[in-house]
Design a protein around this motif. Sequence first.
Motif, short mmCIF file in Angstrom:
data_model
loop_
_atom_site.label_atom_id
_atom_site.label_comp_id
_atom_site.label_asym_id
_atom_site.label_seq_id
_atom_site.Cartn_x
_atom_site.Cartn_y
_atom_site.Cartn_z
N UNK A 1 -116.85 23.20 -48.40
CA UNK A 1 -117.78 23.75 -49.37
C UNK A 1 -117.19 24.99 -50.04
N UNK A 2 -117.31 25.06 -51.35
CA UNK A 2 -116.78 26.22 -52.07
C UNK A 2 -117.78 27.36 -52.02
N UNK A 3 -117.34 28.52 -51.61
CA UNK A 3 -118.28 29.63 -51.52
C UNK A 3 -117.83 30.85 -52.32
N UNK A 4 -116.52 31.11 -52.35
CA UNK A 4 -116.08 32.40 -52.86
C UNK A 4 -115.48 32.38 -54.25
N UNK A 5 -115.32 31.21 -54.84
CA UNK A 5 -114.71 31.18 -56.16
C UNK A 5 -115.72 31.64 -57.21
N UNK A 6 -115.29 32.62 -58.02
CA UNK A 6 -116.19 33.16 -59.04
C UNK A 6 -115.93 32.44 -60.36
N UNK A 7 -116.81 31.50 -60.69
CA UNK A 7 -116.66 30.75 -61.94
C UNK A 7 -117.35 31.56 -63.04
N UNK A 8 -116.54 32.10 -63.93
CA UNK A 8 -117.09 32.99 -64.95
C UNK A 8 -117.54 32.22 -66.18
N UNK A 9 -117.02 31.01 -66.37
CA UNK A 9 -117.42 30.29 -67.58
C UNK A 9 -116.94 28.86 -67.56
N UNK B 1 -122.19 37.74 -64.50
CA UNK B 1 -122.93 36.55 -64.11
C UNK B 1 -121.93 35.44 -63.83
N UNK B 2 -122.17 34.71 -62.75
CA UNK B 2 -121.28 33.61 -62.42
C UNK B 2 -122.06 32.31 -62.41
N UNK B 3 -121.33 31.21 -62.65
CA UNK B 3 -121.98 29.90 -62.66
C UNK B 3 -121.94 29.30 -61.27
#
Length: 237
Positions: free
Chosen positions: A1-9, A51-53
């Motif tokens: 499970x992905x937890x720490x990746x910050x998807x900005x856009x 804000x992250x997605x």
Amino acid sequence: MVTAVKIAGLQPVSMLDWPGKLAAVVFLKGCNLRCPFCHNPELVLPQKNGRFLDLAEVKQQLRLKEHWLDGVVVTGGEPTMHADLINLLKEFKALGLQVKLDTNGTAPELIKALIQQKLLDFIAVDLKTQPAAYKKVVKKSEAGEQVTATVKLIAEHNLAHEIRTTVVPELVSEEDVLEVAKLLNFFGLKKYVLQQFNPQVVLDPSFKQIKPWPGDYLKEMALKCNAYVKTEVRGVR
Ligand code: SF4
């Protein structure tokens, strides 16, 4: 499970970010370098209230287009800063998408793991300059060794690629790009791109005063590089 990746856009569709492919583009926040000419400062510098997605939101968007998307481009910032990048790419692969990674090449161990787990279909590496001159451009001399290791990995695994250098006057000379071309030739890499510097949006405001090289000069440099590796010029108007 992905937890720490910050998807900005997420850009749902692009015809420009992966030549020949229709791809979505996922932007990850954060970078380990501070290139003064960076044209994505909002993805590099920490911001309050960023804000992250949600990954679920991103996957839902990708699923809606899965019948006509070829793949997803993962870019930044610097995607390899995220230890969970492996899991993120697994999620995209599970959707049946090909993956292109845009990277500065300073995390060869992670890139090796991504290659070994067959999570990359294409890699684009920004070499800021020749390895011996990294200290001048990004103030981190160890980055030169790291990017050389990444170039070697690409060659060893015959991974589809392009290597790019933004030719910033005052930072990157003709000699520097020729040395990069020789390095790519040494490892048998196939494609080099010289990108025009664009001073409009830059991380270091003093770089707004720097005038890009004339397009004809970049083309001359590319001709010289062609003696070592197929080279094209990008961003010249
Ligand atoms: S140009 Fe790339 S490597 Fe350099 S600071 Fe910007 S995102 Fe990071």
